[in-house]
Write an enzyme that holds these catalytic residues in place. Structure first.
Site, PDB file in Angstrom:
ATOM      1  N   GLU A  31       0.873  -1.171   0.000  1.00 24.82           N
ATOM      2  CA  GLU A  31       0.000   0.000   0.000  1.00 24.82           C
ATOM      3  C   GLU A  31       0.912   1.223   0.000  1.00 24.82           C
ATOM      4  O   GLU A  31       1.676   1.439   0.935  1.00 24.82           O
ATOM      5  CB  GLU A  31      -0.901  -0.055   1.231  1.00 24.82           C
ATOM      6  CG  GLU A  31      -2.264   0.557   1.014  1.00 24.82           C
ATOM      7  CD  GLU A  31      -2.245   2.063   1.174  1.00 24.82           C
ATOM      8  OE1 GLU A  31      -3.013   2.748   0.472  1.00 24.82           O
ATOM      9  OE2 GLU A  31      -1.452   2.549   1.991  1.00 24.82           O
ATOM     10  N   SER A  32       0.823   1.988  -1.078  1.00 26.40           N
ATOM     11  CA  SER A  32       1.861   3.004  -1.294  1.00 26.40           C
ATOM     12  C   SER A  32       1.852   4.102  -0.235  1.00 26.40           C
ATOM     13  O   SER A  32       2.914   4.616   0.125  1.00 26.40           O
ATOM     14  CB  SER A  32       1.759   3.588  -2.699  1.00 26.40           C
ATOM     15  OG  SER A  32       0.444   3.950  -3.004  1.00 26.40           O
ATOM     16  N   CYS A  60       4.180  -2.360  -8.619  1.00 27.73           N
ATOM     17  CA  CYS A  60       2.858  -1.962  -8.141  1.00 27.73           C
ATOM     18  C   CYS A  60       2.949  -0.761  -7.191  1.00 27.73           C
ATOM     19  O   CYS A  60       3.238   0.336  -7.647  1.00 27.73           O
ATOM     20  CB  CYS A  60       2.156  -3.170  -7.539  1.00 27.73           C
ATOM     21  SG  CYS A  60       0.380  -2.988  -7.589  1.00 27.73           S
ATOM     22  N   ARG A  78      -3.745   5.492  -9.058  1.00 26.59           N
ATOM     23  CA  ARG A  78      -3.835   4.351  -8.154  1.00 26.59           C
ATOM     24  C   ARG A  78      -5.185   3.631  -8.301  1.00 26.59           C
ATOM     25  O   ARG A  78      -6.187   4.246  -8.632  1.00 26.59           O
ATOM     26  CB  ARG A  78      -3.686   4.817  -6.699  1.00 26.59           C
ATOM     27  CG  ARG A  78      -2.314   5.375  -6.399  1.00 26.59           C
ATOM     28  CD  ARG A  78      -2.219   5.916  -4.989  1.00 26.59           C
ATOM     29  NE  ARG A  78      -2.426   4.877  -3.988  1.00 26.59           N
ATOM     30  CZ  ARG A  78      -2.448   5.111  -2.678  1.00 26.59           C
ATOM     31  NH1 ARG A  78      -2.263   6.332  -2.217  1.00 26.59           N
ATOM     32  NH2 ARG A  78      -2.639   4.126  -1.833  1.00 26.59           N
ATOM     33  N   ILE A 113      -2.808  -6.785  -8.763  1.00 24.53           N
ATOM     34  CA  ILE A 113      -3.579  -6.738  -7.522  1.00 24.53           C
ATOM     35  C   ILE A 113      -3.856  -5.279  -7.170  1.00 24.53           C
ATOM     36  O   ILE A 113      -2.933  -4.536  -6.821  1.00 24.53           O
ATOM     37  CB  ILE A 113      -2.812  -7.412  -6.365  1.00 24.53           C
ATOM     38  CG1 ILE A 113      -2.479  -8.865  -6.727  1.00 24.53           C
ATOM     39  CG2 ILE A 113      -3.633  -7.353  -5.075  1.00 24.53           C
ATOM     40  CD1 ILE A 113      -1.506  -9.528  -5.786  1.00 24.53           C
ATOM     41  N   HIS A 135       2.864  -7.882 -10.369  1.00 28.49           N
ATOM     42  CA  HIS A 135       3.759  -8.509  -9.379  1.00 28.49           C
ATOM     43  C   HIS A 135       4.517  -9.684 -10.016  1.00 28.49           C
ATOM     44  O   HIS A 135       3.985 -10.793 -10.046  1.00 28.49           O
ATOM     45  CB  HIS A 135       2.932  -9.065  -8.215  1.00 28.49           C
ATOM     46  CG  HIS A 135       2.365  -8.027  -7.307  1.00 28.49           C
ATOM     47  ND1 HIS A 135       2.940  -7.694  -6.108  1.00 28.49           N
ATOM     48  CD2 HIS A 135       1.270  -7.244  -7.442  1.00 28.49           C
ATOM     49  CE1 HIS A 135       2.218  -6.755  -5.519  1.00 28.49           C
ATOM     50  NE2 HIS A 135       1.200  -6.457  -6.312  1.00 28.49           N
ATOM     51  N   GLU A 178       6.967 -11.279  -8.840  1.00 32.03           N
ATOM     52  CA  GLU A 178       7.585 -12.161  -7.835  1.00 32.03           C
ATOM     53  C   GLU A 178       6.668 -13.306  -7.433  1.00 32.03           C
ATOM     54  O   GLU A 178       7.067 -14.174  -6.671  1.00 32.03           O
ATOM     55  CB  GLU A 178       7.971 -11.338  -6.586  1.00 32.03           C
ATOM     56  CG  GLU A 178       6.833 -10.983  -5.634  1.00 32.03           C
ATOM     57  CD  GLU A 178       5.933  -9.849  -6.118  1.00 32.03           C
ATOM     58  OE1 GLU A 178       6.152  -9.340  -7.242  1.00 32.03           O
ATOM     59  OE2 GLU A 178       4.990  -9.489  -5.387  1.00 32.03           O
TER      60      GLU A 178
HETATM   61  N1  GLN Z   1      -3.474  -0.391  -4.416  1.00 32.55           N
HETATM   62  C1  GLN Z   1      -2.144  -0.205  -3.898  1.00 32.55           C
HETATM   63  C2  GLN Z   1      -1.801   1.288  -3.798  1.00 32.55           C
HETATM   64  O1  GLN Z   1      -2.456   2.116  -4.365  1.00 32.55           O
HETATM   65  C3  GLN Z   1      -1.116  -0.928  -4.743  1.00 32.55           C
HETATM   66  C4  GLN Z   1      -1.422  -2.408  -4.755  1.00 32.55           C
HETATM   67  C5  GLN Z   1      -0.240  -3.294  -4.888  1.00 32.55           C
HETATM   68  O2  GLN Z   1       0.887  -2.910  -4.631  1.00 32.55           O
HETATM   69  N2  GLN Z   1      -0.507  -4.528  -5.212  1.00 32.55           N
HETATM   70  O3  GLN Z   1      -0.890   1.625  -3.134  1.00 32.55           O
END
Ligand code: GLN
Length: 192
Positions: free
Chosen positions: A47-48, A78, A107, A135, A171, A173
């Site tokens: 979550e940024s 992400c 986002r 995701i 992702h 990984e």
């Molecule tokens: N939804 C997250 C964000 O806005 C990012 C999601 C992720 O890293 N898989 O920070």
């Protein structure tokens, strides 16, 4: 060659495994000292807003900005890609960024119906498709002239490179396929 994985949130262990498979020595980075010891850094998803706040609280933000600006390669996946973006579009900002990549990013841009999905993508330079897991992914809404698009889904860039900076909205990984990490490791080798 030591490649750090920012260890504040996200798939830290999986990125380390992928980097190891790609021929680098992974190092979990949680302090300015460990940051100083690596040649490059991967910023995992998560979550940024949270990761940005933790960067600030752990006093990593300034050292990270300094290193990124003075030559260290970075790969953001992400939320990590959000944190590398020069500009954020839409209602959710992400303060405390390392804004090195000339992209405008939105986002959570896929909406609730397709919140998360997987698809095979063609990546420039790779012979076979790469399984990409998205995701709550962001979208690169606009990319600057210096940014090379290495993969797209439905005409939207999902993997981009600007010199020593690499970013993906998916992702890599999670699938046990190390080829995107190999690409980053080869960028790091070229930059050192
Ligand atoms: N939804 C997250 C964000 O806005 C990012 C999601 C992720 O890293 N898989 O920070």
């Amino acid at each position: 060659m030591k490649v750090g994985v920012l260890g504040l949130q996200g798939d830290v262990r999986e990125h380390c495994t992928a980097l190891d498979g790609a021929g680098a020595t992974p190092v979990v980075v949680k302090t300015a000292d460990s940051l100083a010891s690596v040649d490059a850094l991967v910023m995992p998803g998560g979550e940024s807003t949270t990761i940005g706040k933790l960067l600030d609280r752990f006093e990593l933000l300034e050292p990270l900005r300094d290193r990124a600006e003075s030559g260290m390669p970075l790969y953001g996946t992400c939320a990590g890609a959000i944190l590398m973006s020069k500009e954020i579009a839409g209602p959710h900002d992400a303060p405390f960024r390392v804004p090195v990549l000339d992209v405008v990013t939105r986002r959570n841009a896929y909406g609730r119906q397709v919140d998360s999905f997987e698809t095979d993508i063609a990546v420039r330079g790779l012979d076979e498709a790469f399984r990409a897991v998205f995701i709550r992914a962001p979208v690169f809404e606009d990319v600057g002239d210096a940014v090379e698009i290495l993969a797209s889904v439905d005409d939207r860039a999902v993997l981009v490179r600007q010199g020593r900076f690499l970013a993906s909205t998916f992702h890599p990984e999670m699938t046990g396929d190390n080829r995107v990490h190999e690409l980053f490791v080869s960028i790091v080798r070229g930059a050192l």
